[in-house]
Design a protein around this motif. Sequence first.
Motif, PDB file in Angstrom:
ATOM      1  N   PHE A 226      -8.333  21.472  35.652  1.00  0.00           N
ATOM      2  CA  PHE A 226      -8.932  22.453  36.562  1.00  0.00           C
ATOM      3  C   PHE A 226      -9.956  21.769  37.464  1.00  0.00           C
ATOM      4  O   PHE A 226     -10.687  20.875  37.027  1.00  0.00           O
ATOM      5  CB  PHE A 226      -9.642  23.566  35.772  1.00  0.00           C
ATOM      6  N   ALA A 227     -10.011  22.249  38.709  1.00  0.00           N
ATOM      7  CA  ALA A 227     -11.116  21.849  39.581  1.00  0.00           C
ATOM      8  C   ALA A 227     -12.361  22.598  39.133  1.00  0.00           C
ATOM      9  O   ALA A 227     -12.306  23.793  38.846  1.00  0.00           O
ATOM     10  CB  ALA A 227     -10.783  22.201  41.038  1.00  0.00           C
ATOM     11  N   HIS A 228     -13.499  21.881  39.054  1.00  0.00           N
ATOM     12  CA  HIS A 228     -14.732  22.542  38.631  1.00  0.00           C
ATOM     13  C   HIS A 228     -15.917  21.813  39.247  1.00  0.00           C
ATOM     14  O   HIS A 228     -15.799  20.689  39.765  1.00  0.00           O
ATOM     15  CB  HIS A 228     -14.858  22.579  37.103  1.00  0.00           C
ATOM     16  N   ARG A 229     -17.075  22.435  39.199  1.00  0.00           N
ATOM     17  CA  ARG A 229     -18.283  21.885  39.818  1.00  0.00           C
ATOM     18  C   ARG A 229     -19.261  21.427  38.747  1.00  0.00           C
ATOM     19  O   ARG A 229     -19.686  22.213  37.901  1.00  0.00           O
ATOM     20  CB  ARG A 229     -18.927  22.953  40.707  1.00  0.00           C
ATOM     21  N   SER A 261     -14.943  28.307  37.297  1.00  0.00           N
ATOM     22  CA  SER A 261     -13.719  27.605  37.695  1.00  0.00           C
ATOM     23  C   SER A 261     -12.479  28.469  37.515  1.00  0.00           C
ATOM     24  O   SER A 261     -11.415  28.145  38.041  1.00  0.00           O
ATOM     25  CB  SER A 261     -13.559  26.328  36.870  1.00  0.00           C
ATOM     26  N   GLY A 262     -12.608  29.528  36.718  1.00  0.00           N
ATOM     27  CA  GLY A 262     -11.451  30.383  36.444  1.00  0.00           C
ATOM     28  C   GLY A 262     -10.529  29.829  35.378  1.00  0.00           C
ATOM     29  O   GLY A 262      -9.384  30.268  35.263  1.00  0.00           O
ATOM     30  N   SER A 263     -11.010  28.890  34.552  1.00  0.00           N
ATOM     31  CA  SER A 263     -10.126  28.286  33.543  1.00  0.00           C
ATOM     32  C   SER A 263      -9.613  29.316  32.543  1.00  0.00           C
ATOM     33  O   SER A 263      -8.431  29.298  32.164  1.00  0.00           O
ATOM     34  CB  SER A 263     -10.843  27.148  32.814  1.00  0.00           C
ATOM     35  N   VAL A 264     -10.475  30.225  32.108  1.00  0.00           N
ATOM     36  CA  VAL A 264     -10.032  31.262  31.162  1.00  0.00           C
ATOM     37  C   VAL A 264      -9.074  32.226  31.863  1.00  0.00           C
ATOM     38  O   VAL A 264      -8.041  32.623  31.295  1.00  0.00           O
ATOM     39  CB  VAL A 264     -11.238  32.017  30.578  1.00  0.00           C
ATOM     40  N   GLU A 286     -13.125  30.555  45.878  1.00  0.00           N
ATOM     41  CA  GLU A 286     -12.077  29.651  46.372  1.00  0.00           C
ATOM     42  C   GLU A 286     -11.599  28.699  45.280  1.00  0.00           C
ATOM     43  O   GLU A 286     -10.417  28.354  45.207  1.00  0.00           O
ATOM     44  CB  GLU A 286     -12.600  28.865  47.577  1.00  0.00           C
ATOM     45  N   ARG A 287     -12.510  28.307  44.407  1.00  0.00           N
ATOM     46  CA  ARG A 287     -12.135  27.406  43.316  1.00  0.00           C
ATOM     47  C   ARG A 287     -11.199  28.104  42.335  1.00  0.00           C
ATOM     48  O   ARG A 287     -10.202  27.517  41.877  1.00  0.00           O
ATOM     49  CB  ARG A 287     -13.396  26.912  42.594  1.00  0.00           C
TER      50      ARG A 287
END
Length: 410
Positions: A226-229, A261-264, A286-287
């Motif tokens: 996942f893309a994350h900050r 990140s919206g991983s879940v 957007e992420r």
Amino acid sequence: MITVVGMGAGAPPGADVAAGAELVVGGRRHLDAVRLPEGAERVVLGALAPALDTVAEYVSEGRPVTVLASGDPGFFGIVRVLAERFGAQRLDVRPGVSSVAAAFARVGLPWDDAVVASAHGRDLRTAVNLCRAHPKVAVLTGPGAGPAELGAALRTDARVLVVASALGSGEERVERVTPAEAAGRDWGAAVSVVLCLDEAQALGPVRSVAGPRAGAAGWALEESAFAHRDSMITKFEVRALALARLGPRPGDLVWDVGAGSGSVAVECARLGAAVTAVEKTPDGVERVRANAAAHGVDVRVVQGAAPAALSRLDDPDAVFVGGGGRELPAIVAACARRARRSVVVAMAALDRVPAAREALVDAGLECDGVLLQSSRLAPLPGDVTRLAATNPVFLLWGVRPHSRTEGVSP
């Protein structure tokens, strides 16, 4: 024997399908389409119980019975109730073309990767959630759960509805409409099959309908998926237990609140659930969208701060709360009041645990939790390995007692 004959959606069977029967049971239009044997009793199928009682009388006397049904009577049809009442060994089933197969045939689409749900006598929300989560869904409609009601529920979703009514009859209609157009029409009393399509994906590669999608095996994926900050992402150890307690499945609606990140959210969608991610920052929104697209799943993203942003959402089956700061108790309380099954809360701050637990309990949920402290293998110079500790995380979950689940048949 009870002979069960499928009629209507495909090529009609011969007029003598009831030959030899002493009792013929079916809908009026099916009975009118066949030649009844001389002396046979005819029962128009309305209320099911009296018709079954009549069938039972003939069966007890060893007299032959024919039951006429639409399409494939073993597919969301009368075969189930007949087998339960009289035993499968008594049935001679002669299926026709199912209404779902006929509907897809009318629009020239394959349906080996479609999800099928029945809203006939069932909660419409299960079908709605399937339509949101999957690109190709067939919904068998019923009174109060027809094309108009389905369209109203999907009004804001990027879907096309194909409404196929009275298939195989002289009044057959197959119409392509938007959800908003479907919601604004009176479709009459005809039982319909509604195909809900994401047309951009409807002819894509065959997809699994009930398991992880987009080609990646398993679940609780590595953070690198996942893309994350700045490593602001739910670690896979925490995500694994959170997913186990959320239990996302086809037909569910899951909220991911404070999605980051919206991983879940993505993992729940990969397991077949419809998912709404709530995230307050524009770059976070957007992420989440980018991660959903990268994994080939449909996640609806709502920009806004909880709990206010939750008021305009449909009630969920399960909720994951992964952010909230000072507002966390109010967010958990709002989620717990509306969740049909469970709420899972992840927290790094010890101080917030009591208030979050109190919010779950006050909403009538049975609460439990754990402190997760994991150490991962990490290499050291000299070809040796050490243990690298991750930050401890509190995971609380509340489960509604005797939570109701809806059946779905992929």
